[in-house]
Design a protein around this motif. Structure first.
Motif, PDB file in Angstrom:
ATOM      1  N   LEU A 190       9.542   3.667   8.201  1.00 43.20           N
ATOM      2  CA  LEU A 190       8.529   3.045   7.165  1.00 43.20           C
ATOM      3  C   LEU A 190       8.998   3.774   5.688  1.00 43.20           C
ATOM      4  O   LEU A 190       8.374   4.176   5.026  1.00 43.20           O
ATOM      5  N   GLY A 191      10.525   3.711   5.666  1.00 41.14           N
ATOM      6  CA  GLY A 191      10.832   3.950   4.303  1.00 41.14           C
ATOM      7  C   GLY A 191      11.180   5.318   4.178  1.00 41.14           C
ATOM      8  O   GLY A 191      11.589   5.730   2.762  1.00 41.14           O
ATOM      9  N   MET A 210       0.829  -1.075   0.114  1.00 44.52           N
ATOM     10  CA  MET A 210      -0.017  -0.220  -0.021  1.00 44.52           C
ATOM     11  C   MET A 210       0.847   1.328  -0.060  1.00 44.52           C
ATOM     12  O   MET A 210       0.627   2.176  -0.611  1.00 44.52           O
ATOM     13  N   HIS A 211       1.946   1.204   0.835  1.00 42.88           N
ATOM     14  CA  HIS A 211       2.788   2.406   0.789  1.00 42.88           C
ATOM     15  C   HIS A 211       4.132   2.080  -0.038  1.00 42.88           C
ATOM     16  O   HIS A 211       5.208   2.778   0.015  1.00 42.88           O
ATOM     17  N   GLY A 212       4.058   1.098  -0.927  1.00 43.56           N
ATOM     18  CA  GLY A 212       5.239   0.706  -1.699  1.00 43.56           C
ATOM     19  C   GLY A 212       6.564   0.208  -0.788  1.00 43.56           C
ATOM     20  O   GLY A 212       7.610   0.119  -0.986  1.00 43.56           O
ATOM     21  N   GLN A 213       6.076  -0.210   0.374  1.00 45.74           N
ATOM     22  CA  GLN A 213       7.014  -0.856   1.381  1.00 45.74           C
ATOM     23  C   GLN A 213       7.638  -2.292   0.720  1.00 45.74           C
ATOM     24  O   GLN A 213       6.874  -3.064   0.414  1.00 45.74           O
ATOM     25  N   THR A 214       8.910  -2.447   0.394  1.00 39.40           N
ATOM     26  CA  THR A 214       9.400  -3.520   0.251  1.00 39.40           C
ATOM     27  C   THR A 214      10.114  -4.148   1.195  1.00 39.40           C
ATOM     28  O   THR A 214      10.206  -5.392   1.410  1.00 39.40           O
ATOM     29  N   THR A 215      10.496  -3.360   2.435  1.00 39.86           N
ATOM     30  CA  THR A 215      11.577  -3.971   3.180  1.00 39.86           C
ATOM     31  C   THR A 215      10.561  -4.299   4.603  1.00 39.86           C
ATOM     32  O   THR A 215       9.511  -3.710   4.870  1.00 39.86           O
ATOM     33  N   ASP A 216      11.200  -5.190   5.320  1.00 41.39           N
ATOM     34  CA  ASP A 216      10.460  -5.613   6.640  1.00 41.39           C
ATOM     35  C   ASP A 216      11.044  -4.914   7.554  1.00 41.39           C
ATOM     36  O   ASP A 216      10.776  -5.210   8.663  1.00 41.39           O
ATOM     37  N   LEU A 217      11.906  -4.091   7.373  1.00 45.30           N
ATOM     38  CA  LEU A 217      12.236  -2.999   8.350  1.00 45.30           C
ATOM     39  C   LEU A 217      11.465  -1.765   8.432  1.00 45.30           C
ATOM     40  O   LEU A 217      11.564  -1.198   7.485  1.00 45.30           O
ATOM     41  N   VAL A 218      10.786  -1.695   9.516  1.00 45.15           N
ATOM     42  CA  VAL A 218      10.264  -0.269   9.657  1.00 45.15           C
ATOM     43  C   VAL A 218      11.023   0.898  10.286  1.00 45.15           C
ATOM     44  O   VAL A 218      10.713   1.864  10.037  1.00 45.15           O
ATOM     45  N   ILE A 219      12.054   0.687  10.986  1.00 42.97           N
ATOM     46  CA  ILE A 219      12.936   1.649  11.380  1.00 42.97           C
ATOM     47  C   ILE A 219      14.491   0.970  10.959  1.00 42.97           C
ATOM     48  O   ILE A 219      14.818  -0.019  11.386  1.00 42.97           O
ATOM     49  N   GLU A 220      15.203   2.155  10.196  1.00 45.58           N
ATOM     50  CA  GLU A 220      16.690   1.897  10.080  1.00 45.58           C
ATOM     51  C   GLU A 220      17.349   3.148  10.415  1.00 45.58           C
ATOM     52  O   GLU A 220      17.381   3.994   9.895  1.00 45.58           O
TER      53      GLU A 220
END
Ligand code: ATP
Length: 314
Positions: free
Chosen positions: A69-70, A1-11
Motif C-alpha cells: 500500500l505504498g 484517500m491514502h495518496g495512492q497513485t499506483t494500482d499495485l498494492v504489493i511490490e
C-alpha cells in the motif's frame, strides 16, 4: 484517500529470508494489483508463510524490499498495520468472549472500524453474535476468522488457508465470502494447498517452491504455458504398440498399463483434436479397437507438478 497513485498494492523485490542455515525465501519478487484475489501455492516449507509474514510487516527480510500500500514494510512495518487485515487461526481468539465482543474489542484498536453485527451478517453469523467461538462448527469458525480480519475495513486482506479442513459445502460458502470481500473493493492475498480453490477463486496465482516463485500468472495462463496441457486416456481391448504411442505428435509423459477395463494408455498432448485424430488413426492402422478415449484439459495440479516436480495431496 491514502495518496495512492499506483494500482499495485504489493511490490516485492528480491526478498531473501534466512533462518540460520535455512533459506526460507531465496529471492522473491512479485506484484499484486489492486482489487485482485492473489493466490500463493506451494508444498509445505516452500516459504509461503514467510513471504506473507514479510508482507504483513511481521518478519524482517534478510535482503530485499517490500512496498505494501505504498509503504516500505521493511522500513516502517507499523504504518501499514491499520490498513491491512490478517486472518488468525480460530484458536487465537479469546475463549470467554462472544463473537460480537471479540469484534468490538478488535474494532476498538482502530480509529476506523466496521459494525460488529454488520460484519457477522456478512458471514451469516449474526444470530450467533452472543455465542463463544468454541460452540461454533469448523466452517463457522473459519467464517468468523475471515470477518474478524475485516474489522478495520482493510484495503488489503491476507487469508491463510481459509478453507483448510472444511467439507465441500462449507468450502463453497467460504469462496463466496472471499469473492464478496474482493467485490467490496479489498485486495485479497491468500495461501492455499487446494489447487481447485486457486483455480476457482484466484485472479492470479504464484507457485512457490524452495523459497522461490516458480510460476506466476492467471490460472488459465499457467495452464496454457504447459507444453502438453491435455491429459489423454485411451482404453483398448488389445494393446497399442508402444512405439506407435510414443510416436504420436507432441506426446509426453506416456504411460501404458493393463487394467480391469483393458489396455490403458495415458499421455499428455499439446492439443485435443490433433491427439484424438492421431490416436484413432494409430488404432486403425494397428487393428486395435478403442473402447474409450478421454481428453481432459490440464489443471493447476499439472502446473504444480511441473513447478515442483511432485504431486500435491488434497
Ligand atoms: P506450510 O505450507 O507447511 O505452511 P510454508 O510454505 O508456509 O509451509 P514456511 O513456513 O514459510 O513455508 O517455511 C519455509 C522454511 O522456513 C521451512 O523450512 C521452515 O522450517 C523455515 N522456517 C519458517 N519459520 C521459521 C522460524 N521462525 N525459524 C526457523 N525456521 C523457520
Amino acid at each position: 484517500m491514502h495518496g495512492q497513485t499506483t494500482d499495485l498494492v504489493i511490490e516485492a523485490h528480491g526478498l531473501v529470508k534466512h533462518y540460520g542455515a535455512i533459506t526460507a525465501l531465496a529471492g522473491v519478487s512479485c506484484e499484486v494489483r489492486r482489487g485482485e484475489i492473489f493466490g500463493i501455492l506451494g508444498p509445505n516449507g516452500a516459504g509461503k508463510t514467510t513471504l506473507v509474514e514479510v508482507l504483513e510487516g511481521l518478519t524482517r527480510p534478510t535482503e530485499g524490499t517490500a512496498r505494501v500500500l505504498g509503504v516500505d514494510v521493511t522500513e516502517d512495518p507499523v504504518a501499514v498495520k491499520s490498513r491491512i487485515g490478517v486472518q488468525l487461526q480460530a484458536s487465537s481468539y479469546h475463549r470467554y468472549l462472544t463473537l460480537r465482543e471479540i469484534l468490538e474489542l478488535f474494532g476498538s484498536f482502530y480509529p476506523r472500524h466496521a459494525d460488529a453485527l454488520e460484519l457477522l451478517e456478512r458471514v451469516h453469523l449474526r444470530e450467533r453474535a452472543g455465542a463463544r467461538i468454541s460452540t461454533l462448527s469448523g466452517g463457522m469458525q473459519q467464517r468468523f476468522s475471515i470477518v474478524a480480519a475485516l474489522v478495520n475495513e482493510p484495503e488489503l486482506v491476507f487469508f491463510d488457508e481459509p478453507t483448510a479442513g472444511l467439507d465441500p459445502d462449507a468450502r463453497l460458502d467460504l469462496w463466496e465470502i472471499v469473492r464478496s470481500v474482493r467485490d467490496s473493493g479489498a485486495t485479497v492475498v491468500l495461501t492455499t494447498h487446494y489447487m481447485e480453490e486457486a483455480q476457482a477463486l484466484c485472479d492470479r496465482v504464484a507457485f512457490m517452491n524452495a523459497g522461490q516463485i516458480g510460476a506466476l500468472d492467471t490460472p488459465a495462463g499457467l495452464i496454457r504455458s504447459l507444453q502438453a496441457p491435455y491429459r489423454v486416456t485411451a482404453t483398448s481391448v488389445t494393446p497399442l504398440s508402444e512405439a506407435g504411442v510414443r510416436g504420436l505428435p507432441g506426446a509426453d509423459q506416456v504411460e501404458m498399463a493393463v487394467g480391469p477395463d483393458g489396455h490403458i494408455v495415458r499421455l499428455r498432448a499439446p492439443d485435443a483434436p490433433g491427439v484424438t485424430a492421431a490416436l484413432t488413426a494409430l488404432a486403425a492402422r494397428e487393428g486395435v479397437r478403442l473402447v474409450d478415449l478421454a481428453v481432459q484439459p490440464a489443471s493447476l495440479e499439472d502446473v504444480f507438478l511441473r513447478v515442483t516436480g511432485r504431486k500435491l495431496n488434497g
